[in-house]
Write an enzyme that holds these catalytic residues in place. Structure first.
Site, mmCIF file in Angstrom:
data_model
loop_
_atom_site.group_PDB
_atom_site.id
_atom_site.type_symbol
_atom_site.label_atom_id
_atom_site.label_comp_id
_atom_site.label_asym_id
_atom_site.label_seq_id
_atom_site.Cartn_x
_atom_site.Cartn_y
_atom_site.Cartn_z
ATOM 1 N N GLY A 71 13.571 29.748 -56.069
ATOM 2 C CA GLY A 71 12.353 29.017 -56.848
ATOM 3 C C GLY A 71 12.716 28.968 -57.976
ATOM 4 O O GLY A 71 13.399 29.480 -59.061
ATOM 5 N N CYS B 281 18.093 34.592 -54.538
ATOM 6 C CA CYS B 281 17.870 34.178 -55.798
ATOM 7 C C CYS B 281 16.233 34.502 -56.332
ATOM 8 O O CYS B 281 16.273 35.885 -56.477
ATOM 9 C CB CYS B 281 18.206 32.668 -55.847
ATOM 10 S SG CYS B 281 18.259 32.052 -57.580
ATOM 11 N N TYR B 282 15.589 33.616 -56.355
ATOM 12 C CA TYR B 282 14.115 34.014 -57.082
ATOM 13 C C TYR B 282 13.586 34.945 -55.881
ATOM 14 O O TYR B 282 12.829 35.875 -56.266
ATOM 15 C CB TYR B 282 13.211 32.674 -56.931
ATOM 16 C CG TYR B 282 11.724 33.129 -57.464
ATOM 17 C CD1 TYR B 282 11.282 33.301 -58.942
ATOM 18 C CD2 TYR B 282 10.929 33.355 -56.389
ATOM 19 C CE1 TYR B 282 10.193 33.837 -58.910
ATOM 20 C CE2 TYR B 282 9.456 33.503 -56.668
ATOM 21 C CZ TYR B 282 9.023 33.679 -58.144
ATOM 22 O OH TYR B 282 7.835 34.031 -58.356
ATOM 23 N N HIS C 46 23.394 31.897 -53.562
ATOM 24 C CA HIS C 46 22.543 31.389 -52.500
ATOM 25 C C HIS C 46 23.654 31.235 -51.341
ATOM 26 O O HIS C 46 24.827 30.544 -51.382
ATOM 27 C CB HIS C 46 22.632 30.099 -53.162
ATOM 28 C CG HIS C 46 21.343 29.872 -54.023
ATOM 29 N ND1 HIS C 46 20.246 29.498 -53.560
ATOM 30 C CD2 HIS C 46 21.205 29.836 -55.243
ATOM 31 C CE1 HIS C 46 19.391 29.375 -54.604
ATOM 32 N NE2 HIS C 46 20.042 29.593 -55.630
ATOM 33 N N GLU D 223 23.239 29.891 -48.541
ATOM 34 C CA GLU D 223 23.145 28.738 -47.940
ATOM 35 C C GLU D 223 23.872 27.607 -48.152
ATOM 36 O O GLU D 223 24.042 26.839 -47.415
ATOM 37 C CB GLU D 223 21.650 28.514 -47.648
ATOM 38 C CG GLU D 223 20.891 27.796 -49.284
ATOM 39 C CD GLU D 223 20.418 28.934 -50.099
ATOM 40 O OE1 GLU D 223 21.027 30.090 -49.861
ATOM 41 O OE2 GLU D 223 19.750 28.650 -51.138
ATOM 42 N N SER E 283 10.011 1.476 -32.974
ATOM 43 C CA SER E 283 10.489 0.537 -33.958
ATOM 44 C C SER E 283 11.899 0.116 -33.649
ATOM 45 O O SER E 283 12.658 -0.637 -34.151
ATOM 46 C CB SER E 283 10.473 1.263 -35.495
ATOM 47 O OG SER E 283 11.452 2.386 -35.360
ATOM 48 N N GLY E 284 12.453 0.868 -32.717
ATOM 49 C CA GLY E 284 13.795 0.825 -32.529
ATOM 50 C C GLY E 284 14.795 1.664 -33.593
ATOM 51 O O GLY E 284 15.946 1.862 -33.436
ATOM 52 N N GLY E 285 14.073 2.610 -34.442
ATOM 53 C CA GLY E 285 14.924 3.456 -35.449
ATOM 54 C C GLY E 285 15.034 4.762 -34.298
ATOM 55 O O GLY E 285 14.492 4.939 -33.243
ATOM 56 N N VAL E 286 15.668 5.781 -35.134
ATOM 57 C CA VAL E 286 15.966 6.831 -34.459
ATOM 58 C C VAL E 286 14.864 7.654 -33.855
ATOM 59 O O VAL E 286 14.746 7.913 -32.745
ATOM 60 C CB VAL E 286 17.100 7.748 -35.201
ATOM 61 C CG1 VAL E 286 17.542 9.102 -34.416
ATOM 62 C CG2 VAL E 286 18.332 7.029 -35.739
ATOM 63 N N ASP E 287 13.845 8.082 -34.697
ATOM 64 C CA ASP E 287 12.830 8.970 -34.476
ATOM 65 C C ASP E 287 12.042 8.498 -33.517
ATOM 66 O O ASP E 287 11.705 9.160 -32.329
ATOM 67 C CB ASP E 287 12.102 9.408 -35.603
ATOM 68 C CG ASP E 287 13.087 9.665 -36.557
ATOM 69 O OD1 ASP E 287 14.308 10.293 -36.597
ATOM 70 O OD2 ASP E 287 12.512 9.871 -37.982
ATOM 71 N N SER E 288 11.803 7.323 -33.277
ATOM 72 C CA SER E 288 10.590 6.572 -32.474
ATOM 73 C C SER E 288 11.422 6.490 -31.097
ATOM 74 O O SER E 288 10.959 6.642 -29.878
ATOM 75 C CB SER E 288 10.051 5.604 -32.880
ATOM 76 O OG SER E 288 10.903 4.376 -33.023
ATOM 77 N N SER E 289 12.679 6.229 -31.271
ATOM 78 C CA SER E 289 13.459 6.005 -30.035
ATOM 79 C C SER E 289 13.595 7.635 -29.237
ATOM 80 O O SER E 289 13.549 7.252 -27.870
ATOM 81 C CB SER E 289 14.888 5.482 -30.140
ATOM 82 O OG SER E 289 14.823 4.238 -30.824
ATOM 83 N N LYS F 245 16.591 16.063 -38.726
ATOM 84 C CA LYS F 245 17.170 14.551 -38.184
ATOM 85 C C LYS F 245 18.296 14.768 -37.296
ATOM 86 O O LYS F 245 18.457 14.098 -36.300
ATOM 87 C CB LYS F 245 17.543 13.830 -39.461
ATOM 88 C CG LYS F 245 17.880 12.294 -39.223
ATOM 89 C CD LYS F 245 16.837 11.469 -39.069
ATOM 90 C CE LYS F 245 16.909 10.048 -38.869
ATOM 91 N NZ LYS F 245 15.530 9.318 -38.972
#
Ligand code: XMP
Length: 509
Positions: A53, A80-81, A167, A169, A221-227, A365
C-alpha cells in the site's frame, strides 16, 4: 473450495498477487481492508495475504485492520506495507529511512530452515519502500535481510504469521513465485485443486439450479467476455438462452456474419441478430464531433437493444459478461465504491427480471479466455484484440457514411491479414486502420488521383493506460501499404501512426 484472501491495502500489484495464487490452482479473491473480520471468518480462508500500500503505518489516515485477525489461527503473509502493518499491529518498530530502497536488491536468507524460504537461496528481490522494520515484534524472528534493510523478512511460525518487505509477486523477484508457492502449500496446506474444468462444471451446475426452467437473455457483442458468458450459459441451459446481437453496421469486415455463424452453428441457443446499420447511419448523418458521434451510437445501441429485449417479454434472468477486474472494490480511496464498467449496463425501469447473472464475475481476462477455449469458442474470437463499443465509428474521422465504412473495413481487413501472415499478432496489443477525413493527390498509371488517406495504427501496451507505437518491420509496412492501395477502391495513400500514449490515445477519436 479452498480459498486464499488477498486483503487489499491499496498497493498497485494486488491483482497480480491474486493472479499468481490462482496460477497454483488455488482460488484467490481480493477484498478491501474495509471488509469486517466476521465476514472474513465466515469464509474459512486457508490463508490471508496482506498487500502492499502507498501509506506509512503511522499516518492517521493509513489503512489499518483489527489486530484480532492475527489471532485467528489462519496463516497470514504480509507483503511490503502489509509486512510493516503486521509489525505495527504486534508492537514492533517501523521507521522511516532517509532514502528509499527501490528496485532489484540482493537479499540474504538468514533462516534456511524457514518454511517460507524452502528451496530459496540468497537472491534478487524487488523492493519499493521508504519505511522499514527497525525492530521485529516479540515472538518474531528475522529471516532475511539486505544491505539497506535489516528486516527483509520476518516470521512467527508458531502462529503462522509471515511477512516480507519485498514484492514476491513481481517477476523481478527471482524466487518470488517459489515463496508464494511455499506459503500456499507448505504453510496454508492448500491442495491446488481449483481448475478451469472444475470451474466450468460447478458453474454450469449452479447456473442450472438457479435458472431452473426460466429463460435468460444476454447482450452479445462478439467481444471475448460476452461470448464466453454466452457459451457457458448455452452449456448450462441451451435454448432457454436468448442472445441479442445488435449489429450496428460498424463492425469490422465480415465480423457480424462470423459472430452469427459461430453461435448458431456451435452452440445451442436462440440467436437474435438485429441488423440496424441503416438506422445508425441515418442517425449519424451530419454528426462530426467525436463526442456527439459516440453519444448517438451509444443511445441508438441501447434503444435498439432494449426494444428487442422488451419484445422477449418480462421475467427470466438478465446475464452479463462482467469479469473480476470490473467488480473488484479498490483498497484505495473510497473502498465502498465498485468501479462501473461498460460491461455492467444500466437497465430501463420498465423491464423486470428475476435476477442478474454474471457467470464470469470471479475470473480474470486470461482465465475467461481459457474457459472460452475449453468450451470450444474459435481461437480468433477468444484471442480477439480489444474493439471499442462504438466500433469503426471512432475510427472514421468526420461524418460517417456507408462509403467510408466500406473503405475502412477493406483497408482494416488487409492490415489484419498481413499482420497475421507475418506472425506479429501475439506481439501487438491492438492494431487497426483509421480513415481520417482527408483526401490527397496521387498518381496511378498516367492519371492524377484525389482519394482517401488511410492511417494504420499498432500499439503495444500492458494496460492500455499508456501505450507505445509498435515497431513493425518496414517490409511488413511496405506490403500493407501496397496491398491497401491496390485492393481498396478510392485509397491512394497510407501512413503509419508513430504516436505513443500519452500524448496520443490509442483510438483517433
Ligand atoms: P484510448 O483511445 O482511450 O483507448 O487510448 C484505450 C482502449 O480503450 C478502447 N476504447 C473503447 N472501448 N468503448 C469501448 O468499449 C469506447 O468508447 C472506447 N474508446 C476506446 C480502445 O480501443 C483501447 O483498447
Amino acid at each position: 473450495m479452498e480459498k486464499i484472501l488477498v486483503l487489499d491495502f491499496g498497493g498497485q500489484y494486488n491483482q497480480l498477487i491474486a493472479r499468481r495464487v490462482r496460477d497454483f490452482n488455488v482460488y484467490a479473491e481480493i477484498k478491501p481492508y474495509t471488509v469486517s473480520l466476521d465476514e472474513i471468518k465466515k469464509e474459512n480462508y486457508k490463508g490471508i495475504i496482506f498487500t502492499g500500500g502507498p501509506n506509512s503505518v503511522y499516518d492517521m489516515s493509513s489503512p489499518h485492520y483489527d489486530k484480532a485477525i492475527l489471532d485467528s489461527g489462519v496463516p497470514v503473509l504480509g507483503i511490503c506495507y502489509g509486512c510493516q502493518l503486521i509489525c505495527y499491529m504486534r508492537d514492533g518498530k517501523v521507521e522511516s529511512a532517509s532514502t528509499s530502497e527501490f528496485g532489484m536488491i540482493d537479499m540474504t536468507v538468514d533462516k534456511r530452515e524457514s518454511l517460507l524460504f524452502s528451496d530459496i537461496p540468497d537472491s534478487v528481490v524487488w523492493m519499493s519502500h521508504t519505511d522499514y522494520i527497525s525492530q521485529a515484534p516479540e515472538g518474531f524472528e528475522i529471516t532475511a535481510h539486505s544491505d539497506a534493510c535489516p528486516c527483509a523478512a520476518m516470521e512467527n511460525p508458531a502462529e503462522k504469521i509471515y511477512a516480507v518487505q519485498f514484492h514476491p509477486e513481481v517477476t523481478h523477484s527471482e524466487y518470488g513465485n517459489k515463496l508464494l508457492e511455499n506459503f500456499i502449500f507448505k504453510i496454508c496446506g492448500c491442495s491446488g485443486d481449483w481448475q478451469m474444468e472444475s470451474f466450468i462444471d460447478s458453474t454450469v451446475n449452479s447456473l442450472r439450479e438457479r435458472i431452473g426452467d426460466k429463460k435468460v437473455i444476454l447482450g452479445l457483442s462478439g467481444g471475448v467476455d460476452s461470448s464466453v458468458a454466452a457459451a457457458l450459459l448455452s452449456k448450462a441451459v441451451g435454448n432457454q438462452l436468448t442472445c441479442v446481437f445488435v449489429d450496428q453496421g460498424l463492425m469490422r469486415k465480415d465480423e457480424g456474419d462470423f459472430v452469427e455463424n459461430t453461435f448458431t452453428k456451435l452452440f445451442d441457443m436462440n440467436f437474435c441478430r438485429v441488423n440496424c446499420g441503416d438506422e445508425f447511419i441515418s442517425r449519424l448523418k451530419g454528426a462530426v464531433d467525436p463526442e456527439d458521434k459516440r453519444h448517438i451510437i451509444g443511445d441508438a445501441f441501447y434503444e435498439v437493444f432494449w426494444n428487442k429485449v422488451r419484445e422477449e417479454g418480462d421475467g427470466g434472468f438478465f446475464a452479463q459478461g462482467t469479469i473480476y477486474p470490473d467488480c473488484i472494490e479498490s483498497g484505495k480511496g473510497d473502498a465502498d465504491k465498485i468501479k462501473t464498467h461498460h460491461n455492467r449496463v444500466k437497465m430501463p425501469e420498465d423491464i423486470k427480471f428475476d435476477g442478474i447473472i454474471e457467470p464470469l464475475k470471479d475470473l480474470f481476462k486470461d482465465e475467461v479466455r481459457r474457459v472460452g477455449e475449453l468450451l470450444g469458442i474459435p481461437k480468433e474470437l477468444v484471442w480477439r484484440q480489444p474493439f471499442p463499443g462504438p466500433g469503426l465509428g471512432v475510427r472514421i474521422i468526420g461524418e460517417i457514411t456507408e462509403e467510408k465504412i466500406k473503405v475502412l473495413q477493406e483497408a482494416d481487413a488487409v492490415f489484419r491479414d498481413e499482420i497475421a501472415k507475418s506472425g506479429l499478432e501475439s506481439e501487438l496489443s491492438q492494431y487497426f486502420a483509421v480513415l481520417p477525413d482527408v483526401r490527397t493527390v496521387g498518381v496511378m498509371g498516367d492519371h492524377r488521383t484525389y482519394d482517401h488517406l488511410i492511417a494504420i495504427r499498432a500499439v503495444t501496451t500492458d494496460d492500455f493506460m499508456t501505450a507505445d507505437f509498435a515497431r513493425i518491420p518496414y517490409d511488413v509496412l511496405a506490403r500493407v501499404s501496397s496491398r491497401i492501395i491496390n485492393e481498396c477502391d478510392n485509397v491512394n495513400r497510407v501512413v503509419y501512426d508513430i504516436t505513443s500514449k500519452p500524448p496520443g490515445t490509442v483510438e483517433w477519436e
